[in-house]
Write a protein that holds these residues in place. Structure first.
Motif, PDB file in Angstrom:
ATOM      1  N   LYS A   1      18.046 -57.486  25.009  1.00 11.13           N
ATOM      2  CA  LYS A   1      19.025 -56.761  24.199  1.00 11.13           C
ATOM      3  C   LYS A   1      19.121 -55.318  24.680  1.00 11.13           C
ATOM      4  CE  LYS A   1      18.955 -59.619  20.209  1.00 11.13           C
ATOM      5  NZ  LYS A   1      19.034 -59.791  18.809  1.00 11.13           N
ATOM      6  N   VAL A   2      20.362 -54.807  24.686  1.00 15.08           N
ATOM      7  CA  VAL A   2      20.632 -53.409  24.990  1.00 15.08           C
ATOM      8  C   VAL A   2      21.364 -52.854  23.782  1.00 15.08           C
ATOM      9  CG1 VAL A   2      21.834 -51.803  26.507  1.00 15.08           C
ATOM     10  CG2 VAL A   2      20.802 -53.861  27.465  1.00 15.08           C
ATOM     11  N   ASN A   3      20.751 -51.866  23.136  1.00 13.58           N
ATOM     12  CA  ASN A   3      21.324 -51.291  21.907  1.00 13.58           C
ATOM     13  C   ASN A   3      21.631 -52.380  20.879  1.00 13.58           C
ATOM     14  OD1 ASN A   3      21.232 -48.694  23.057  1.00 13.58           O
ATOM     15  ND2 ASN A   3      23.219 -49.021  24.028  1.00 13.58           N
ATOM     16  N   GLY A   4      20.727 -53.359  20.780  1.00 12.94           N
ATOM     17  CA  GLY A   4      20.860 -54.419  19.795  1.00 12.94           C
ATOM     18  C   GLY A   4      21.816 -55.533  20.172  1.00 12.94           C
ATOM     19  N   LYS A   5      22.456 -55.439  21.338  1.00 11.56           N
ATOM     20  CA  LYS A   5      23.415 -56.465  21.763  1.00 11.56           C
ATOM     21  C   LYS A   5      22.814 -57.307  22.885  1.00 11.56           C
ATOM     22  CE  LYS A   5      27.320 -53.631  20.506  1.00 11.56           C
ATOM     23  NZ  LYS A   5      28.161 -52.539  20.958  1.00 11.56           N
ATOM     24  N   PRO A   6      23.034 -58.632  22.838  1.00 14.47           N
ATOM     25  CA  PRO A   6      22.456 -59.501  23.866  1.00 14.47           C
ATOM     26  C   PRO A   6      23.067 -59.255  25.244  1.00 14.47           C
ATOM     27  CG  PRO A   6      23.889 -60.760  22.413  1.00 14.47           C
ATOM     28  CD  PRO A   6      23.812 -59.375  21.847  1.00 14.47           C
ATOM     29  N   LYS A   7      22.219 -59.361  26.250  1.00 16.85           N
ATOM     30  CA  LYS A   7      22.657 -59.204  27.639  1.00 16.85           C
ATOM     31  C   LYS A   7      21.935 -60.253  28.473  1.00 16.85           C
ATOM     32  CE  LYS A   7      23.272 -55.789  31.295  1.00 16.85           C
ATOM     33  NZ  LYS A   7      23.227 -54.366  31.613  1.00 16.85           N
ATOM     34  N   VAL A   8      22.645 -60.835  29.421  1.00 18.41           N
ATOM     35  CA  VAL A   8      22.053 -61.790  30.351  1.00 18.41           C
ATOM     36  C   VAL A   8      22.319 -61.285  31.764  1.00 18.41           C
ATOM     37  CG1 VAL A   8      24.085 -63.312  30.332  1.00 18.41           C
ATOM     38  CG2 VAL A   8      21.884 -64.212  31.041  1.00 18.41           C
ATOM     39  N   VAL A   9      21.258 -61.229  32.562  1.00 21.59           N
ATOM     40  CA  VAL A   9      21.374 -60.760  33.939  1.00 21.59           C
ATOM     41  C   VAL A   9      20.848 -61.853  34.864  1.00 21.59           C
ATOM     42  CG1 VAL A   9      20.708 -59.017  35.638  1.00 21.59           C
ATOM     43  CG2 VAL A   9      21.018 -58.355  33.250  1.00 21.59           C
TER      44      VAL A   9
END
Length: 145
Positions: free
Chosen positions: A80-88
């Motif tokens: 999570k970045v700033n509470g938002k999900p991220k997939v890399v």
């Protein structure tokens, strides 16, 4: 409300230097100036591989022809970045053009070629460290070094 997941893609780039395997990490020129391999957000209509190539060129100056890309060797990080999900999604890539020079974009202020232990110190996030170790083990066990 459903959080929209941000997708990003890049390469964990390594090179052989004498008896060492060195990994390229870039230091951001924003935020907390963290260190990561070259990567960036997937644009609409783009594949993750296209994004990884485009972002690597933009952020490091290294072109597709400078690299041997291992398309079957990848790691997917979810956080999570700033509470938002991220997939890399990261693929393994070897720098095969010894003449290629790293040229940073404005997004980054420094770069280093680091051995696995140093790379895990600079890349301080546990999921990134796990990915770096996975790629390092792959390189060594498949005699790519």
């Amino acid at each position: 409300m459903v959080a929209i997941m941000k997708a990003a893609a890049g390469f964990v780039i390594y090179k052989k230097s004498c008896d060492a395997i060195l990994y390229l990490l870039l230091q951001t020129s924003y935020g907390e100036h963290h260190w990561t391999p070259p990567k960036g957000h997937v644009d609409p209509g783009e594949t993750e591989m296209t994004t990884a190539i485009r972002e690597t060129v933009e952020e490091s100056g290294l072109k597709k022809g400078d690299l041997k890309i291992y398309e079957d060797v990848k790691r997917i990080l979810n956080y999570k970045v700033n509470g938002k999900p991220k997939v890399v999604t990261y693929w393994l890539a070897e720098l095969v053009n010894p003449q290629a020079k790293v040229k940073l974009s404005e997004e980054h202020q420094d770069y280093k070629w680091l051995n696995i232990d140093e790379a895990c110190v600079y890349g301080k996030y546990p999921d990134l460290q796990e990915a770096l170790k996975y790629f390092d083990n792959y390189i060594r066990s498949n005699k790519l070094n």
